[in-house]
Design a protein around this motif. Sequence first.
Motif, PDB file in Angstrom:
ATOM      1  N   ARG A  89       7.510   2.652  -5.188  1.00 56.99           N
ATOM      2  CA  ARG A  89       6.562   1.932  -4.346  1.00 56.99           C
ATOM      3  C   ARG A  89       6.064   2.839  -3.220  1.00 56.99           C
TER       4      ARG A  89
ATOM      5  N   ARG B 168       3.609   5.330  -4.640  1.00 59.25           N
ATOM      6  CA  ARG B 168       2.353   4.657  -4.976  1.00 59.25           C
ATOM      7  C   ARG B 168       1.553   4.345  -3.714  1.00 59.25           C
ATOM      8  N   ARG B 169       2.237   3.899  -2.672  1.00 62.65           N
ATOM      9  CA  ARG B 169       1.542   3.597  -1.415  1.00 62.65           C
ATOM     10  C   ARG B 169       0.942   4.865  -0.807  1.00 62.65           C
ATOM     11  N   CYS B 170       1.686   5.953  -0.838  1.00 63.76           N
ATOM     12  CA  CYS B 170       1.172   7.221  -0.303  1.00 63.76           C
ATOM     13  C   CYS B 170      -0.020   7.700  -1.117  1.00 63.76           C
TER      14      CYS B 170
ATOM     15  N   PHE C 252      -2.964   5.469  -0.263  1.00 65.06           N
ATOM     16  CA  PHE C 252      -3.483   5.828   1.055  1.00 65.06           C
ATOM     17  C   PHE C 252      -4.306   7.110   0.966  1.00 65.06           C
TER      18      PHE C 252
END
Length: 169
Positions: A5, A8-10, A13
């Motif tokens: 997660r 994926r968030r990085c 972004f």
Amino acid sequence: MKKNRFVRRCLAFFLVAVLPSGIIISCKEKNEDIVKRKTITEVIIENERFSILEDIMIHAGMNDALRTGELTFFAPDNSAFGRANIFSSSVITSLPADSARKLINSHIIGKERIDYSSLKEGKKKTIRGNEVSLTKTDSVFAVNRADIILPDISAANGVIHIIDSLIVR
């Protein structure tokens, strides 16, 4: 699972924020990227129609003078020189440079850019100091009886009007 997660968030972004801003910043236009308009000198040098005038201009040492200031140049093309029985620039380049300079200066109105639509009948003073007479017959302007055959060749430092004969005075 937590690591996935975070990655994926990085990545999300980066794709949403960093990548588009990098593209926008790299697409800014720089001054050296802008194509600049040609000066009167460059227009004359690059056009075969002015080969005699180019040689005279170089002989007179006026290359730099025709790159600056706001000028209106009533430029005779090769056929205009032919009407005066000058078929080669050597006729004029054999004379002193000062004579060639006077010839060119008698075709230039300095410190003002006069587009064809702004021409008015009357007298104008050339850089040489003599007056030229602007007349209009039907829809054609003439400078001392030299008809303007191709008006409004725009340059970075003025405008060129091609005339069909030399301005003599």
